[in-house]
Scaffold this motif. Structure first.
Motif, PDB file in Angstrom:
ATOM      1  N   MET A 105      10.777  -1.252   0.965  1.00 57.12           N
ATOM      2  CA  MET A 105       9.609  -0.384   0.811  1.00 57.12           C
ATOM      3  C   MET A 105       9.619   0.721   1.867  1.00 57.12           C
ATOM      4  O   MET A 105       9.455   1.908   1.559  1.00 57.12           O
ATOM      5  CB  MET A 105       8.346  -1.239   0.936  1.00 57.12           C
ATOM      6  CG  MET A 105       7.045  -0.477   0.997  1.00 57.12           C
ATOM      7  SD  MET A 105       6.600   0.239  -0.583  1.00 57.12           S
ATOM      8  CE  MET A 105       4.851   0.533  -0.324  1.00 57.12           C
ATOM      9  N   TYR A 106       9.843   0.346   3.107  1.00 52.17           N
ATOM     10  CA  TYR A 106       9.863   1.329   4.192  1.00 52.17           C
ATOM     11  C   TYR A 106      10.995   2.328   4.000  1.00 52.17           C
ATOM     12  O   TYR A 106      10.808   3.541   4.146  1.00 52.17           O
ATOM     13  CB  TYR A 106      10.020   0.609   5.531  1.00 52.17           C
ATOM     14  CG  TYR A 106      10.204   1.548   6.699  1.00 52.17           C
ATOM     15  CD1 TYR A 106       9.134   2.298   7.190  1.00 52.17           C
ATOM     16  CD2 TYR A 106      11.447   1.689   7.310  1.00 52.17           C
ATOM     17  CE1 TYR A 106       9.296   3.166   8.243  1.00 52.17           C
ATOM     18  CE2 TYR A 106      11.609   2.555   8.382  1.00 52.17           C
ATOM     19  CZ  TYR A 106      10.537   3.291   8.852  1.00 52.17           C
ATOM     20  OH  TYR A 106      10.705   4.153   9.890  1.00 52.17           O
ATOM     21  N   ARG A 107      12.186   1.842   3.623  1.00 56.01           N
ATOM     22  CA  ARG A 107      13.343   2.727   3.458  1.00 56.01           C
ATOM     23  C   ARG A 107      13.111   3.741   2.348  1.00 56.01           C
ATOM     24  O   ARG A 107      13.374   4.931   2.514  1.00 56.01           O
ATOM     25  CB  ARG A 107      14.599   1.910   3.158  1.00 56.01           C
ATOM     26  CG  ARG A 107      15.862   2.771   3.086  1.00 56.01           C
ATOM     27  CD  ARG A 107      16.996   2.040   2.395  1.00 56.01           C
ATOM     28  NE  ARG A 107      17.236   0.726   2.977  1.00 56.01           N
ATOM     29  CZ  ARG A 107      18.101  -0.142   2.455  1.00 56.01           C
ATOM     30  NH1 ARG A 107      18.769   0.168   1.345  1.00 56.01           N
ATOM     31  NH2 ARG A 107      18.282  -1.312   3.018  1.00 56.01           N
ATOM     32  N   TYR A 108      12.591   3.275   1.203  1.00 54.86           N
ATOM     33  CA  TYR A 108      12.411   4.180   0.068  1.00 54.86           C
ATOM     34  C   TYR A 108      11.320   5.214   0.332  1.00 54.86           C
ATOM     35  O   TYR A 108      11.454   6.388  -0.040  1.00 54.86           O
ATOM     36  CB  TYR A 108      12.085   3.384  -1.199  1.00 54.86           C
ATOM     37  CG  TYR A 108      13.226   2.514  -1.688  1.00 54.86           C
ATOM     38  CD1 TYR A 108      14.549   2.890  -1.473  1.00 54.86           C
ATOM     39  CD2 TYR A 108      12.994   1.327  -2.379  1.00 54.86           C
ATOM     40  CE1 TYR A 108      15.601   2.106  -1.925  1.00 54.86           C
ATOM     41  CE2 TYR A 108      14.034   0.534  -2.829  1.00 54.86           C
ATOM     42  CZ  TYR A 108      15.336   0.930  -2.594  1.00 54.86           C
ATOM     43  OH  TYR A 108      16.381   0.160  -3.042  1.00 54.86           O
ATOM     44  N   VAL A 109      10.244   4.797   0.957  1.00 56.46           N
ATOM     45  CA  VAL A 109       9.157   5.738   1.252  1.00 56.46           C
ATOM     46  C   VAL A 109       9.597   6.742   2.310  1.00 56.46           C
ATOM     47  O   VAL A 109       9.293   7.932   2.224  1.00 56.46           O
ATOM     48  CB  VAL A 109       7.886   4.994   1.695  1.00 56.46           C
ATOM     49  CG1 VAL A 109       6.821   5.979   2.178  1.00 56.46           C
ATOM     50  CG2 VAL A 109       7.339   4.153   0.544  1.00 56.46           C
TER      51      VAL A 109
END
Length: 331
Positions: A105-109
């Motif tokens: 989630m953090y990487r994609y956002v």
């Protein structure tokens, strides 16, 4: 909504919330609205800082009410009435158990917020081939971390082999120096052997601050690479001028010639002599004669006022923004 199976951040949907809600109540509302499993719902908020700085905050387990969390630092009524907040949500049991900064989630956002698309025109290498499309990546490695900084989307040969158009995705947190380092293999000249220009409203502006990040650069921006040593810092009584060859009877009537640094109080007639000498040194393909040429102010792509020979190159110059001048051969 972030699809963790594909990495896609879907288009935002507007929703209203109440200031008195807790984050838990906001999650409940989002879960019902989008039919999401509350047990593994992760909620992120985009925060804005100074000078284009942005960050992502995990507010999944924040216990305070929205009013206190959202408007901290914005106490005025008009700010509350007009402020909007970007939030990202996902629901995945496996990813939910991961520490925030290790999660998909953090990487994609983070990629969604920081990655931008650039269209760059570069001079061709001697071995340049036909149109190609590539999906490989160039990785910049620093001492502090290892992360992908630039991804080549496509390379296209254009203008009868005279230039290539490359489309790249870059992390806009990188500096101009890092961008130049990544472009060196594509241009096949040393780091100091080319300059980077930003195109805005049909004019070129040299990007000179190597330590400045690309945070203010918009996705889809046009850049152009020109060969030549990076410009030296200006002296106190010097100005930078961009010279273009004006050939009114040619199809390609406007052609970039060179960058020129000129001293304050230089007479136009003397400036012409300097241009002729420098054009010979650089091997520029044009015939210039002192009595059969004139200098004209370049307004957009259009030739404007003629500089008389007796005038001093002073009054129209700015140290912050280079003046664009046409060199027009006469018959």
């Amino acid at each position: 909504m972030v699809d963790l199976s594909s990495g896609e951040v879907k288009p935002a949907k507007r929703m209203r919330g109440e200031e008195c809600w807790t984050v838990g109540e906001l999650k409940q509302y989002i879960g019902e609205l989008f039919n999401i499993n509350l047990l593994c719902l992760r909620l992120l908020m985009k925060e804005y800082g100074y000078m284009y700085a942005t960050s992502v905050r995990d507010i999944t387990n924040v216990e305070s009410c929205l009013e206190k969390m959202l408007y901290q630092g914005y106490p005025f009524t008009f700010s509350r009435q007009h402020r909007q907040f970007n939030m990202y949500v996902s629901s995945d049991p496996e990813d939910y158990r991961k520490e925030f900064h290790n999660s998909l989630m953090y990487r994609y956002v983070e990629n969604h917020i920081y990655w931008i698309l650039l269209n760059i025109t570069i001079p061709p290498q001697p071995e340049a081939t036909h149109t190609t499309t590539r999906n490989d990546t160039i990785v910049h490695v620093s001492e502090a971390e290892k992360r992908m900084m630039i991804k080549i989307i496509s390379i296209t040969e254009e203008n009868k082999g005279k230039e290539r158009k490359i489309q790249v995705q870059v992390d806009k947190r990188i500096t101009l120096a890092q961008l130049k380092e990544e472009l060196v293999p594509l241009i096949a000249v040393p780091f100091t052997g080319f300059r980077v220009y930003r195109i805005s409203k049909y004019r070129e502006y040299e990007m000179e601050r190597l330590d400045e990040a690309l945070m203010g650069t918009k996705s889809g921006s046009e850049l152009i690479i020109r060969l030549g040593r990076a410009a030296r810092p200006l002296g106190r009584r010097e100005y930078r001028i961009k010279l273009y060859l004006l050939q009114v009877y040619n199809t390609e009537f406007c052609k970039f010639m060179m960058d020129f640094i000129i001293a304050k109080n230089t007479q136009v007639h003397k400036f012409k002599k300097q241009i002729i000498e420098e054009a010979k040194v650089q091997g520029i393909d044009c015939v210039l004669e002192l009595d059969k040429m004139r200098l004209r102010y370049k307004r957009g792509v259009y030739p404007s006022t003629v500089y008389p020979d007796h005038e001093l190159i002073n009054t129209r110059l700015s140290r912050e923004i280079p003046v664009h001048v046409y060199v027009e051969p006469l018959k």
